[in-house]
Structures are given as structure tokens and as C-alpha cells.
Enzyme design. Structure first.
Site, short mmCIF file in Angstrom:
data_model
loop_
_atom_site.label_atom_id
_atom_site.label_comp_id
_atom_site.label_asym_id
_atom_site.label_seq_id
_atom_site.Cartn_x
_atom_site.Cartn_y
_atom_site.Cartn_z
CG HIS A 37 8.11 -17.76 -3.58
ND1 HIS A 37 7.68 -16.51 -3.90
CD2 HIS A 37 7.68 -18.61 -2.66
CE1 HIS A 37 6.77 -16.47 -2.78
NE2 HIS A 37 6.78 -17.37 -1.98
CG HIS A 63 7.49 -18.02 3.46
ND1 HIS A 63 8.50 -17.52 2.67
CD2 HIS A 63 6.40 -18.00 2.45
CE1 HIS A 63 7.92 -17.31 1.25
NE2 HIS A 63 6.87 -17.79 1.20
CG ASP A 64 5.88 -21.02 0.80
OD1 ASP A 64 4.99 -20.81 1.59
OD2 ASP A 64 6.44 -20.40 -0.04
CD GLU A 67 0.92 -22.99 3.01
OE1 GLU A 67 0.92 -22.20 3.95
OE2 GLU A 67 0.62 -22.79 1.89
CG ASP A 68 4.05 -25.24 -0.24
OD1 ASP A 68 2.92 -25.67 0.09
OD2 ASP A 68 4.61 -24.12 -0.86
CG ASP A 124 4.36 -15.00 0.42
OD1 ASP A 124 5.17 -15.62 -0.61
OD2 ASP A 124 3.23 -15.73 0.94
ZN ZN Z 1 5.54 -17.94 -0.45
#
Ligand code: ZN
Length: 185
Positions: A37, A63-64, A67-68, A124
């Protein structure tokens, strides 16, 4: 980092993202590795929006991660610099908030994002909506998929004016999504 080549910068960010997301899979059918992704988002920026700014492409790849995964903003800054950190911060939801609130805030905050952040955000949403059409999570109802597309449109409405090509592609994907989601009762 200052005189780093584009190639080296992109490969470092790709490797870092692949390592950090190594345990994760996308929610969609087929359960592709999560890193696909973020590579997709960076690829959209390079090929459709013709972005040549290394910080934007690195931030797209990363970018993630905060967050993840267990990645911290400090780590991002140390490895990729403060510009990239700023962009990753713009893309990171506050996970202490309930999901509905996080979604509402994305719509509310979109217009205040930097132009570079808006580019990543649009790419995104293209990547996510495309996945939802072609590889929907098996447990997502049609209604849930429709609601996701509508929410994506609301977020992107606040990001427009940064890349005509990317925004055109977004509109095209949304049209496609609506067609697919209407066809299947
Ligand atoms: Zn994303």
C-alpha cells in the site's frame, strides 16, 4: 542525509517501511503485505503527480509507520529529517481517539494541511478506494464500502488544488467505485 541521492533516499525509506510493516497485511481479500500500500501511494505520486521531491516520496512510503507500527516520530526525524517527520505527522491520526472521531477530524483538518501533505493524502485515498473496489475486505458490507468512498470524497474535497492529474485520477476511481458498488446489490 543532505546530499543523498534520490535512489538511495527512496530505497532506504522503502526498506524501513517494509521492515516496520513486516508483520502486517492489508485488510482486503488476498491479504497483500501492508507495505504494498505505501509503495502504491509513493508510486502514484511519482507517476501521476510527477512528484520529484524526495521528502514527499519518503513521507508517502513512511506515512503509516507511526500510526500502525512501533515507529516513533523521533526515529523518522533521525533517519529521514525534519521535513519528512512533519509530513508523516500530518498523515498520522491520533489513535487514542475513537475511530469515528478520527475520521471526522481527517475531514476537518484536510484543508489546513500543507500542499505536500495534501498530495500524499489524495494518493492515499486513491490507493485505499482502489483496494476497496478490487480487493474488498471479506467482512465489509456494501454499505460500509459505500460509506468509505463517501468519506474519502469528503477528505479529498479539502485537499484539492495541488495536482490536477492526481485529482482527476481520484475522481475517476470514485466513479468506478460507485459503478461497482451500485452494480452489486
Ligand atoms: Zn495509507
Amino acid at each position: 542525509m543532505k546530499d543523498e541521492s534520490m535512489q538511495s533516499g527512496l530505497l532506504r525509506a522503502t526498506l524501513f517501511a517494509a521492515t516496520q510493516h513486516r508483520e502486517q497485511r492489508r485488510k482486503g481479500s488476498g491479504a497483500t503485505p501492508y507495505v504494498n500500500h505505501v509503495v502504491d501511494v509513493a508510486t502514484l505520486l511519482a507517476t501521476v503527480a510527477k512528484v520529484e521531491d524526495l521528502a514527499i516520496l519518503q513521507a508517502a512510503l513512511l506515512h503509516d509507520t507511526v500510526e500502525d507500527t512501533a515507529t516513533t516520530f523521533e526515529q523518522i526525524e533521525e533517519l529521514f529529517g525534519s521535513d519528512v517527520r512533519f509530513l508523516v505527522e500530518e498523515m498520522t491520526d491520533d489513535k487514542t481517539l475513537p475511530k469515528a472521531e478520527r475520521k471526522r477530524l481527517q475531514v476537518e483538518h484536510a484543508p489546513e494541511m500543507s500542499s505536500r501533505g495534501k498530495l500524499i493524502k489524495i494518493a492515499d485515498k486513491i490507493s485505499n478506494i482502489r483496494d476497496i473496489i478490487h480487493r474488498p475486505p471479506p467482512d465489509w458490507s456494501l454499505e460500509r464500502r459505500r460509506a468509505y468512498v463517501e468519506w474519502g470524497e469528503a477528505v479529498v474535497a479539502g485537499c484539492r488544488g495541488v495536482s490536477e492529474k492526481l485529482e482527476q485520477l481520484f475522481d475517476q476511481i470514485v466513479d468506478e467505485a460507485k459503478e461497482v458498488l451500485e452494480r452489486r446489490p
